[in-house]
Design an enzyme around this catalytic site. Structure first.
Site, PDB file in Angstrom:
ATOM      1  N   GLY A  61     -43.283 -70.106 -16.474  1.00 27.22           N
ATOM      2  CA  GLY A  61     -42.689 -69.016 -15.691  1.00 27.22           C
ATOM      3  C   GLY A  61     -43.671 -68.250 -14.828  1.00 27.22           C
ATOM      4  O   GLY A  61     -43.254 -67.509 -13.932  1.00 27.22           O
ATOM      5  N   GLU A  62     -44.958 -68.456 -15.054  1.00 29.41           N
ATOM      6  CA  GLU A  62     -45.973 -67.779 -14.229  1.00 29.41           C
ATOM      7  C   GLU A  62     -46.426 -68.675 -13.072  1.00 29.41           C
ATOM      8  O   GLU A  62     -47.338 -68.327 -12.330  1.00 29.41           O
ATOM      9  CB  GLU A  62     -47.194 -67.422 -15.097  1.00 29.41           C
ATOM     10  CG  GLU A  62     -47.031 -66.137 -15.877  1.00 29.41           C
ATOM     11  CD  GLU A  62     -45.850 -66.137 -16.822  1.00 29.41           C
ATOM     12  OE1 GLU A  62     -45.769 -67.061 -17.652  1.00 29.41           O
ATOM     13  OE2 GLU A  62     -45.006 -65.239 -16.730  1.00 29.41           O
ATOM     14  N   TRP A  69     -39.093 -71.276 -23.410  1.00 27.82           N
ATOM     15  CA  TRP A  69     -40.240 -71.616 -24.262  1.00 27.82           C
ATOM     16  C   TRP A  69     -40.109 -71.251 -25.732  1.00 27.82           C
ATOM     17  O   TRP A  69     -41.116 -71.319 -26.465  1.00 27.82           O
ATOM     18  CB  TRP A  69     -41.527 -71.068 -23.656  1.00 27.82           C
ATOM     19  CG  TRP A  69     -41.576 -69.601 -23.348  1.00 27.82           C
ATOM     20  CD1 TRP A  69     -41.163 -68.996 -22.198  1.00 27.82           C
ATOM     21  CD2 TRP A  69     -42.096 -68.558 -24.182  1.00 27.82           C
ATOM     22  NE1 TRP A  69     -41.384 -67.640 -22.272  1.00 27.82           N
ATOM     23  CE2 TRP A  69     -41.967 -67.346 -23.473  1.00 27.82           C
ATOM     24  CE3 TRP A  69     -42.671 -68.518 -25.462  1.00 27.82           C
ATOM     25  CZ2 TRP A  69     -42.371 -66.117 -23.985  1.00 27.82           C
ATOM     26  CZ3 TRP A  69     -43.078 -67.288 -25.971  1.00 27.82           C
ATOM     27  CH2 TRP A  69     -42.923 -66.107 -25.233  1.00 27.82           C
ATOM     28  N   ASN A  80     -38.913 -64.690 -17.632  1.00 25.21           N
ATOM     29  CA  ASN A  80     -39.014 -63.909 -16.411  1.00 25.21           C
ATOM     30  C   ASN A  80     -38.698 -64.761 -15.177  1.00 25.21           C
ATOM     31  O   ASN A  80     -38.758 -65.986 -15.226  1.00 25.21           O
ATOM     32  CB  ASN A  80     -40.440 -63.346 -16.279  1.00 25.21           C
ATOM     33  CG  ASN A  80     -41.482 -64.469 -16.242  1.00 25.21           C
ATOM     34  OD1 ASN A  80     -41.784 -65.050 -17.269  1.00 25.21           O
ATOM     35  ND2 ASN A  80     -41.987 -64.778 -15.069  1.00 25.21           N
ATOM     36  N   ASP A  88     -41.607 -58.850 -16.015  1.00 25.39           N
ATOM     37  CA  ASP A  88     -42.096 -59.887 -16.928  1.00 25.39           C
ATOM     38  C   ASP A  88     -41.487 -59.721 -18.315  1.00 25.39           C
ATOM     39  O   ASP A  88     -42.133 -59.996 -19.326  1.00 25.39           O
ATOM     40  CB  ASP A  88     -43.628 -59.917 -17.020  1.00 25.39           C
ATOM     41  CG  ASP A  88     -44.127 -61.153 -17.784  1.00 25.39           C
ATOM     42  OD1 ASP A  88     -43.455 -62.192 -17.705  1.00 25.39           O
ATOM     43  OD2 ASP A  88     -45.158 -61.067 -18.467  1.00 25.39           O
ATOM     44  N   TRP A  98     -48.851 -59.872 -34.721  1.00 25.13           N
ATOM     45  CA  TRP A  98     -48.295 -60.931 -33.858  1.00 25.13           C
ATOM     46  C   TRP A  98     -47.771 -62.082 -34.711  1.00 25.13           C
ATOM     47  O   TRP A  98     -47.880 -63.242 -34.311  1.00 25.13           O
ATOM     48  CB  TRP A  98     -49.363 -61.457 -32.892  1.00 25.13           C
ATOM     49  CG  TRP A  98     -49.636 -60.579 -31.724  1.00 25.13           C
ATOM     50  CD1 TRP A  98     -50.424 -59.476 -31.712  1.00 25.13           C
ATOM     51  CD2 TRP A  98     -49.142 -60.724 -30.385  1.00 25.13           C
ATOM     52  NE1 TRP A  98     -50.445 -58.928 -30.447  1.00 25.13           N
ATOM     53  CE2 TRP A  98     -49.672 -59.675 -29.614  1.00 25.13           C
ATOM     54  CE3 TRP A  98     -48.290 -61.662 -29.755  1.00 25.13           C
ATOM     55  CZ2 TRP A  98     -49.388 -59.513 -28.256  1.00 25.13           C
ATOM     56  CZ3 TRP A  98     -48.019 -61.501 -28.402  1.00 25.13           C
ATOM     57  CH2 TRP A  98     -48.563 -60.428 -27.664  1.00 25.13           C
TER      58      TRP A  98
END
Lengths: 107, 559
Positions: free
Chosen positions: B191-192, B241, B259, B301, B471
């Site tokens: 996506g980037e 993803w 995004n 984002d 995380w």
């Protein structure tokens, strides 16, 4: 921008040379400007916008100014978590990035 | 001779059944199936990460000890969820897939996943592989360079390999595949890099592509009117993803999308379906049955990929089949999973881009002055930070308590859309935003580990994470324990009712993966991968303080 130009001029006036690479061509303001654009596109996502806030990546503000060869090697072939950029960036572009890193950004 | 023949037949039968996961077994995983096995991403197609096992409890968890550990020889990080079938544990990272004997911790086989190191240029946020899928005697795994492989579950030998997409165009894969209704599916990332997101379905026997469902609406499709004229939809992002969940009764699989591309919505005016959305697909055909967009005209984002957890909960006295989803955008959603209609949408962390409750009548967030200023080109302080109130690491849901458990982040971005449209070049960054993080004062917590009521987003308890944010994925058990991990290496168990930390073990590197629990010879085991990884955000927080290095850790009560 004014700061960037001033910084570039200072670099030029000081006639920066590198211990490990005496034949490194002199840095020009155009190179720094080009390097700034390349940096924003390819490097900023990990090393931080304008080299600030590098998060966990190498803090390029601290890259030794006399290790040009190491810089070129790391960018071209990759280092640790950084991928190799040699397949995407031309030698002149890597040189422009070096110019930008050496010139630095003002806070 | 007859005996020999019988023996051969029996061993052949056993051989097949020992390694051949059926669709029925997959359907029952985490839904009444054998607790000896963990066959699906999420410990069940519903991805609840809840186990009915209760050998390990609040009162005896202090006797939980490692029974074995195994190195994964990987410095890039471990985010994967292992699977277990008939005493064999399958784990993956970006470098390899391994099969491990649960009884001894010894490796049975290893299959390397090789890729050009330059692929890392098109992986924005950490080199990762979140796991494998099992079906019909095969292990399915995707590699960073966007290939899907089927391996023989007994030997690890490659049965087939299929190119899913071209990495040089910005496509890669970090998610675990999934098998639903006899089709192996994969998402992708990128996506980037100006990709066009999709989910694709393959024949598990041959690797032949059966369908590819793009996640930006093209010409002739309903939803294309939400894109500007021209071909912006071809570079519009919406990557997929995180592995989709699946409801076998409705025969729908639910995938979130990322995004938009480029990040700044100013260059792609419109809502941009199906960016930052959830879509319900038929696994046999890829047909899209419904969609819901978390963040219309996404410009922050705020990937909408976080897991879509399936639960049956009571709403206004009625049992409803719902999706629970904690989005990067700061809202905790409850959707009807048959129709995609919003039931509840409330902010679960501080949110300043939209008002804190989404009206179910419109289903659409109401943007604030902050969002308006950002869209007008101003630099703003944005909450949540682009990494979200919650990122990819999956939450756990206890169906008996009707509560969700996951770590949240309270961080603020300094965010501005650049003046110039980034030029698109295949395989290069396509973002056009300048984003940094607002400095915290030392007394502010990075975030919290909390228990949430999904309908109100209210916290039953909330424990500050002062030193580091978390995380890690979560796991909740009928023993009253919530397992999760810390970047500093501790694998921890919280009291499900209070959040009190009852147990911890130092695994040697950061825990940013997905714990599982299962039984082996009648004994409850807990397994988690350790190995600091992820994107720059996790690295920023641990730089110089935690060492990388992957390993598998398996725990049981000391006998």
């Amino acid at each position: 921008m004014k700061k960037l130009v001033l910084c570039s001029l200072l670099v030029c006036m000081c006639g920066v040379t590198y211990a490990d690479s005496p034949e490194t061509p002199a840095i020009t303001p155009d190179q720094i400007k080009r390097g700034s654009g390349l940096y924003a596109q390819h490097c900023a996502p990990c090393h931080g916008p304008r080299m600030k806030d590098p998060e966990g990546s190498f803090d390029l503000r601290k890259f030794p100014r006399d290790e040009h060869e190491r810089f070129v090697r790391s960018v071209t072939k990759g280092k640790n978590a950084m991928p190799p950029w040699g397949g995407l960036l031309q030698p002149a572009e890597i040189q422009a990035l070096w110019a930008y890193v050496v010139a630095g950004e003002k806070n | 001779m007859r005996k020999l023949l019988l023996g051969v037949v029996l061993s052949a039968t056993f051989g097949v059944s020992a390694h051949a996961q059926t669709q029925q077994e997959l359907n029952r995983d985490g839904s009444g199936g054998s607790t000896d096995n963990v066959l699906t991403y999420g410990m069940g197609y519903h991805q609840q990460r809840y186990s009915p096992l209760r050998q390990i409890t609040k009162s005896n968890v202090r006797r939980l000890v490692p029974v074995w550990t195994m190195s994964l020889a990987n410095e890039f990080g471990e985010q994967g969820q292992p699977l277990v079938y008939n005493g064999v544990l399958y784990a993956a990272n970006v470098k390899r897939v391994v099969a491990i004997d649960v009884g001894t911790g010894r490796q049975i086989w290893e299959t390397p996943l090789e890729w050009d190191p330059a692929v890392a240029r098109v992986v924005c946020c950490g080199l990762s592989n979140r796991g494998v899928a099992l079906y019909d005697g095969k292990v399915f795994v995707a590699s960073l360079d966007a290939h899907l492989r089927a391996l023989d579950a007994k030997t690890g030998k490659e049965v087939w390999k299929t190119k899913v997409a071209e990495w040089k165009e910005g496509y890669s894969i970090t998610s675990a595949p999934s098998v639903a209704n006899g089709v192996v599916m994969t998402g992708m990332t990128g996506g980037e890099y100006g990709v066009r997101g999709f989910v694709a379905g393959y024949d598990p026997q041959t690797g032949k592509q059966l369908w590819r469902r793009y996640m930006t609406a093209g010409p002739g499709e309903k939803g294309h009117e939400t894109w500007p004229k021209g071909d912006a939809y071809l570079r519009g992002g919406a990557s997929t993803w995180i592995t989709g969940s699946y409801d076998p009764e409705l025969d729908l699989t639910y995938w979130g999308t990322s995004n938009g591309g480029p990040w700044g919505a100013v260059w792609r005016p419109g809502d941009n379906l199906w960016v930052a959305s959830v879509v319900a697909l038929r696994p046999k055909t890829g047909e899209m049955v419904w969609h819901y967009q978390w963040t219309p005209a996404e410009t922050y984002d705020y990937d909408g990929n976080n897991e879509n957890l399936l639960a049956d909960i009571t709403v206004d006295g009625q049992k409803r089949k719902v999706i629970l989803h904690a989005d990067r955008n700061g809202f905790l959603y409850v959707l009807d999973r048959a129709t995609g209609k919003l039931i509840a949408g409330n902010a679960y962390v501080p949110v300043n881009w939209a008002k804190p409750r989404i009206d179910p009548a419109t289903g659409r967030p109401e943007e604030t002055e902050v969002a308006k200023r950002l869209r007008a080109g101003e630099k703003v302080e944005l909450q949540p930070r682009w990494t979200g109130g919650k990122n990819w690491f999956p939450m756990a849901f206890n169906p008996n308590k009707q509560l969700l458990y996951f770590p949240v982040k309270h961080e603020t971005a300094i965010y501005q859309v650049n003046k110039d449209l980034p030029s698109y070049k295949a395989g290069e960054r396509y973002q056009g935003v300048t984003n940094t993080t607002k400095e915290r004062t030392p007394d502010e917590a990075w975030g919290y580990y909390a228990a949430f009521d999904p309908l109100t987003a209210k916290r039953k308890w909330s424990v500050p994470q002062a030193e580091f944010p978390m995380w890690s994925g979560s796991l909740v058990t009928a023993g009253g324990l919530v397992f999760s991990g810390k970047l500093t290496g501790e694998f921890v168990a919280f009291d499900e009712d209070t959040g009190k930390e009852l147990w911890k073990f130092q695994t040697g590197s950061g825990v940013n993966a997905q714990p599982i629990t299962y039984t082996y010879k009648g004994r409850q085991y807990v397994t988690v991968l350790s190995g600091l990884g992820g994107g720059t955000s996790a690295k920023r927080e641990t730089a110089g303080k935690v060492q990388p290095g992957g390993s598998v850790w398996t725990f049981a009560l000391i006998e």
